[in-house]
Design a protein around this motif. Structure first.
Motif, PDB file in Angstrom:
ATOM      1  N   VAL A  59      56.862 112.607  11.210  1.00  0.00           N
ATOM      2  CA  VAL A  59      56.676 113.855  10.459  1.00  0.00           C
ATOM      3  C   VAL A  59      55.625 114.772  11.093  1.00  0.00           C
ATOM      4  N   LEU A  60      54.448 114.239  11.342  1.00  0.00           N
ATOM      5  CA  LEU A  60      53.342 115.131  11.701  1.00  0.00           C
ATOM      6  C   LEU A  60      53.448 115.675  13.115  1.00  0.00           C
ATOM      7  N   ALA A  61      53.819 114.837  14.069  1.00  0.00           N
ATOM      8  CA  ALA A  61      53.943 115.331  15.453  1.00  0.00           C
ATOM      9  C   ALA A  61      54.982 116.460  15.520  1.00  0.00           C
ATOM     10  N   PRO A  62      56.184 116.269  14.940  1.00  0.00           N
ATOM     11  CA  PRO A  62      57.140 117.385  14.944  1.00  0.00           C
ATOM     12  C   PRO A  62      56.615 118.621  14.204  1.00  0.00           C
ATOM     13  N   LEU A  63      55.896 118.409  13.120  1.00  0.00           N
ATOM     14  CA  LEU A  63      55.380 119.541  12.329  1.00  0.00           C
ATOM     15  C   LEU A  63      54.374 120.372  13.136  1.00  0.00           C
ATOM     16  N   VAL A  64      53.441 119.675  13.749  1.00  0.00           N
ATOM     17  CA  VAL A  64      52.408 120.356  14.532  1.00  0.00           C
ATOM     18  C   VAL A  64      53.045 121.038  15.751  1.00  0.00           C
TER      19      VAL A  64
END
Ligand code: DOR
Ligand code: ZN
Length: 343
Positions: free
Chosen positions: A157-162
């Protein structure tokens, strides 16, 4: 070093609850911190600037006379949050961030986000307004081991979001793993993290010391010692990406000592003292002021506080329980000693 004076600190992640519960715990925070980022996971959640403003007023009315304390409000992100709400929140001047709970991840998160794709318009508005997204970084997939949920969240979730929202400012809240430390270090300055005192002081053995310990149960759950060591290193590195957030989360005793107990550890009664203890144990007391009183303010683009707090190495006994409105709560270190006190 057995005494230190630091600029009055801030708590960048706090649960104040509401009503009589809020009135019971608020003085503990006010005595130590000048400001706190107040979590919006009430029932019902604080989803609009108007609700945040009303909640802030209830807190202000409950403040002890003469308390120089500023509650910094947050909005609770849902699948239905409108991009226009971000503009309203920013213009209100009282909302400082938006909290993202994956639906079902933790206490009062059932109104949280089920699919982040529902929120892309809101996230764009947050980029435009420079409004930070505060992330509860755990996947809710029951197929993922509970001790791996933060690590998997970073990957899924977070890596793609950032990567997708290249201007979004993000705080990964209450990080608990080596992987989270590495993630934050590898991202640009717009990504930061809070670290709790309990994750600096305990590893997961504390959940089972002589029996099941519900008062050591929080989310994200305590991890192995190697992860605690990584958090200590990060908090004490002097890197401004890491700053203080207690995640003090009061629950009535009977809601924790039961067959399906709530997640949350109450630390506000020793909100700065516990960090002093952890920093002193690592020989890094000189790094406490940056972590507690400067780096968070820098990230949130707020001025440093005036005034100071002096802490001394001097043990004091924590009561077995603390009044919590009509209930009681069991504070961190109940019935035992904390090695540092405010003088
Ligand atoms: O342990 C926790 N308690 N983790 C959270 O994310 C929420 C908090 C609460 O509100 O009790
Ligand atoms: Zn929290």
């Amino acid at each position: 070093m057995n005494k230190i004076t630091i600029t009055r600190p801030d708590d960048w992640h706090l649960h104040l609850r509401d009503g009589e519960h809020m009135r019971a715990v608020l003085p503990d925070t006010v005595r130590r911190f000048a400001r706190a980022i107040v979590m919006p996971n009430l029932k019902p959640p604080v989803t609009t600037a108007a609700l945040a403003s009303q909640y802030r007023e209830r807190i202000r009315v409950a403040l002890p006379a003469g308390a120089g304390f500023e509650p910094l409000m947050t909005l609770y992100l849902t699948d239905n949050t409108r991009p226009e709400e971000i503009a309203k929140a920013r213009q209100s001047g009282i909302v400082h961030a938006v909290k993202y709970y994956p639906a079902g991840a933790t206490t009062h998160s059932d109104s949280g986000v089920t699919d982040l794709a529902c929120c892309y318009g809101v996230l764009e508005a947050m980029e435009a307004w420079g409004m930070p997204l505060l992330v509860h970084g755990e996947v809710t997939d029951p197929g993922v081991d509970v001790f791996d949920r933060e690590k998997v969240f970073l990957e899924r979730v977070l890596a793609p979001l950032v990567g997708r929202f290249t201007k979004l400012r993000v705080v990964v809240e209450h990080i608990t793993t080596r992987e989270a430390v590495r993630f934050v270090l590898a991202t640009p300055a717009r990504v930061a993290a809070t670290i709790t005192a309990h994750h600096l002081l305990l590893n997961r053995n504390a959940l089972f010391a002589g029996g099941v310990r519900p008062h050591h149960y929080c989310l994200p759950v305590l991890k192995r010692e190697e992860h605690r060591q990584a958090l200590i290193e990060a908090a004490m590195s002097g890197n401004p990406k890491f700053f203080l957030g207690t995640d003090s989360a009061p629950h009535a005793r009977h809601t924790k000592e039961t067959d399906c107990g709530c997640a949350g550890i109450y630390t506000a009664h020793a909100g700065i003292e516990l960090y002093a203890e952890a920093f002193a144990a690592a020989g890094a007391l000189d790094r406490l002021e940056g972590f507690a009183s400067r780096f968070g303010a820098d990230f949130y683009r707020l001025p440093y506080n005036r005034g100071s707090v002096t802490l001394a190495q001097d043990g004091w006994g924590v009561p077995d329980e603390i009044a919590f409105g009509g209930d009681k709560l069991v504070p961190f270190r109940a019935g035992a000693t904390i090695g540092w006190k405010i003088v």
